[in-house]
Write an enzyme that holds these catalytic residues in place. Structure first.
Site, mmCIF file in Angstrom:
data_model
loop_
_atom_site.group_PDB
_atom_site.id
_atom_site.type_symbol
_atom_site.label_atom_id
_atom_site.label_comp_id
_atom_site.label_asym_id
_atom_site.label_seq_id
_atom_site.Cartn_x
_atom_site.Cartn_y
_atom_site.Cartn_z
ATOM 1 C CE1 TYR A 160 -3.810 2.313 0.486
ATOM 2 C CE2 TYR A 160 -2.626 3.148 2.402
ATOM 3 C CZ TYR A 160 -3.660 3.260 1.489
ATOM 4 O OH TYR A 160 -4.543 4.321 1.578
ATOM 5 C CB THR A 195 -13.368 5.241 3.987
ATOM 6 O OG1 THR A 195 -12.430 4.351 4.605
ATOM 7 C CG2 THR A 195 -12.709 6.601 3.746
#
Length: 254
Positions: A160, A195
């Site tokens: 990531y 989120t």
């Protein structure tokens, strides 16, 4: 650049940061194309903001080009592109058991980094052919999304962090190359935000996480990310920069 009456394309706009951005741009008068991997998610947001829904996997250049052409035919060539599509993955370089997950590493880079490059390239080529909007020669704005993990990557975030670091590193050369066309490129590096990925966190984990955020000591709201997008689009001197939006957080190693 004023947002009103411009065409905007937002990727990953079926939820989270992308959805909030699509809504804010539409509220400011833009014609918004809502791109998402999930057609039903794109349809929902587009219906609510009066936009156009298009489904595409950003790591598939042919699919993105087809979707982009549909946007051009329906709404006009976008002068605003906001890349929010991406995935978050975790995996150790040396796992406690088994072999390293090479496929996940490659997939993370393909979606996050390569996908951002694909949409940036396709949009920039179309923007470059447009007429300038002002005496400066402005033709468009591209906003990419990295993460504070590009600097503060935690254990297990090698894939990531690498993908987001690539997006951050791409910002300045892209801005320099596209400057001759009057296209600005800016990257936002969000910290810990509300989120779909954070929604499922157990309350003790959430409390501990927020305790490490200096001020305000809470997760960011997608609407606050969208506010920054608006500022970037409207301020002509913001270019070639990576902007952290993170409440001064610096992620611990784990």
């Amino acid at each position: 650049m004023q947002i009103s009456d411009q065409t905007a394309l937002v990727t990953g706009a079926g939820s989270g940061l992308g959805e909030a951005t699509a809504r804010r741009l539409a509220a400011n008068g833009a014609r918004v194309a809502v791109m998402d991997l999930k057609q039903d998610a794109a349809d929902r947001v587009a219906a609510e903001i009066g936009g156009l829904a298009v489904a595409a996997d950003v790591s598939d250049a042919n699919a993105v080009e087809a979707a982009f052409n549909r946007v051009v035919d329906t709404l006009g060539t976008p002068r605003i592109l906001v890349n929010c599509a991406g995935i978050a993955t975790a995996g150790r370089i040396v796992p406690k058991e088994g072999k390293p997950d090479f496929e996940t590493f490659a997939r993370t880079l393909k979606i996050n980094l390569y996908g951002s490059f694909v949409t940036l390239s396709i949009a920039a080529q179309a923007m470059a052919a447009l007429e300038p909007l002002d005496a400066d020669g402005a033709r468009g704005v591209i906003v990419n999304t990295a993460s504070v993990a590009f600097q503060d990557g935690q254990i297990g975030q090698a894939a990531y962090a690498a993908s987001k670091g690539g997006i951050a590193s791409m910002t300045l050369p892209a801005a320099r190359e596209l400057s001759r066309f009057g296209i600005r490129v800016v990257t936002i590096a969000p910290g810990v935000f509300e989120t779909a990925m954070s929604a499922g966190l157990p309350e003790p984990v959430r409390t501990s996480l927020e305790a490490g955020i200096p001020f305000p000591s809470r997760m960011g709201r997608p609407e606050e990310y969208a506010m920054l997008v608006q500022s970037i689009v409207e301020n002509p001197l913001l270019n070639g920069e990576v902007i952290r939006i993170d409440s001064a957080v610096r992620l611990a190693p784990k």
